[in-house]
Each structure stands twice: as structure tokens, then as C-alpha cells.
Design a protein around this motif. Structure first.
Motif, short mmCIF file in Angstrom:
data_model
loop_
_atom_site.label_atom_id
_atom_site.label_comp_id
_atom_site.label_asym_id
_atom_site.label_seq_id
_atom_site.Cartn_x
_atom_site.Cartn_y
_atom_site.Cartn_z
N SER A 25 0.83 -1.20 0.00
CA SER A 25 0.00 0.00 0.00
C SER A 25 0.87 1.26 0.00
O SER A 25 0.62 2.20 -0.77
CB SER A 25 -0.93 0.00 1.22
N ARG A 29 0.42 3.64 -3.13
CA ARG A 29 -0.22 4.91 -2.76
C ARG A 29 0.77 6.07 -2.75
O ARG A 29 0.40 7.22 -3.00
CB ARG A 29 -0.91 4.80 -1.40
N THR A 57 -4.57 0.06 -1.18
CA THR A 57 -3.62 0.04 -2.29
C THR A 57 -4.33 0.26 -3.61
O THR A 57 -3.86 0.99 -4.48
CB THR A 57 -2.89 -1.33 -2.34
N THR A 60 -6.75 4.08 -5.08
CA THR A 60 -5.95 5.29 -5.27
C THR A 60 -5.71 5.50 -6.76
O THR A 60 -5.60 4.53 -7.51
CB THR A 60 -4.60 5.16 -4.51
#
Length: 182
Positions: A25, A29, A57, A60
Motif C-alpha cells: 500500500s 499509494r 492500495t 488510489t
């Protein structure tokens, strides 16, 4: 930062677990893998905290480059399993997967998981999805009926291939499940 990385493959018999999901993540991200097109992860037994991190994750704009996504579920009880797949489905519905062309989901054991997945598939946000694979999933007739509600031109306009074949005697679609799709 890995600007040229386009494939991240974390399959195998071991799950990425919560810490791996959190690291993934942070990587995605944070915009550290802007060219990531192909992601394969084993989420078996990841738990709610890990699944929340993995769903973050995918929820985004940095995940919008993905063209191929392969996930494997399993290793938890039916109620928790459906809740984990529901988190995944919310991410599929986020609108960041308009360019996703191939989705492979494995290890769905109970109808609640498949129904949760259908929420994301039926969102109308996967407009470029060409191939849907359900690998090692127990679908049966109920699965065929659940899929028949989302496998429509309005919800998945580009879908060309559905691979829901059998990988064992009780897996895949039954004859009744196929009839429900037609």
C-alpha cells in the motif's frame, strides 16, 4: 522509487500477510511504482487489517495503470472471507480500474464471497475488462445465478472471456450454473 517497474508478482503458497499488504500500500499509494501494470498477490488468510491495507492500495489513482490483477483468497472462515472480498469489491468499484483488462480471482469457497465479488464486477466501473478468470472457486448453480446478474453488456461492456472452469470435482460452474448464465 521504481519508475520502470511494471510487474509485481507475489504469489506462491504463502500470503503477503498484513505487513506485506501495508508495504505494498505504501509503495503504490506513494506513487513509487507509476508504471505498475501487472500485480499478482496471494491474500489467503490476510485478515481484516491486511485486507483493508490491500484495498487501500487499490483505491488510489496510483493504481489506475494496472492492466492485469490476480488475487487469491482463502484460509479464513466464511463470514470473514466474505467481508474480505467485500473490501476488495469496494476497491474494484472505486473507478480507478477503467483500464483493467484482465482480472483473475482465486480461492472463493462460499457463495457469500462470490456475491461480494459480484458487487465490484457489477459496478459498471470495469469498462475495459476483457478477461475474467475465477480460479479454484466453488461456484455451482448459485454462483451461475449470481454471475448472470453482473455479466451483462451494460456492466462489463468489453468482456470477451469468462474462465470459470473446473479445477476439481466440486469446483467451477455446474451445468445448472451455466444454464443460469445463458
Amino acid at each position: 522509487r521504481l519508475p520502470a517497474l511494471h510487474t509485481l508478482w507475489c504469489p506462491g503458497i504463502r500470503s503477503i500477510r498484513t505487513q506485506g499488504a501495508q508495504s505494498l500500500s505504501n509503495l503504490v499509494r506513494g506513487g513509487k511504482v507509476p508504471s505498475l501494470r501487472d500485480l499478482t498477490v496471494n491474500l489467503a488468510g490476510i485478515g481484516q487489517e491486511g485486507m483493508q491495507a490491500f484495498a487501500a492500495t487499490l483505491s488510489t489513482p496510483h493504481a489506475s495503470a494496472l492492466r492485469r490483477l490476480e488475487v487469491k483468497f482463502g484460509g479464513v472462515g466464511p463470514a470473514d472471507a466474505a467481508a474480505e472480498v467485500e473490501l476488495f469489491s469496494v476497491a474494484l468499484s472505486s473507478g480507478y480500474f477503467r483500464r483493467l483488462e484482465e482480472l483473475s480471482v482465486g480461492g472463493l469457497e462460499v457463495i457469500g464471497e462470490l456475491r461480494a465479488l459480484c458487487g465490484g464486477l457489477g459496478s459498471g466501473k470495469l469498462t475495459s475488462l476483457l478477461t475474467l478468470r475465477l480460479v479454484g472457486c466453488r461456484l455451482g448453480s448459485e454462483g451461475g445465478r449470481a454471475l448472470s446478474e453482473v455479466l451483462t453488456a451494460e456492466k462489463l461492456p468489453s468482456l470477451r472471456t469468462l474462465d470459470a472452469g473446473m479445477t476439481g470435482v466440486t469446483l467451477g460452474l455446474t451445468d445448472e450454473g451455466v444454464r443460469a448464465l445463458i
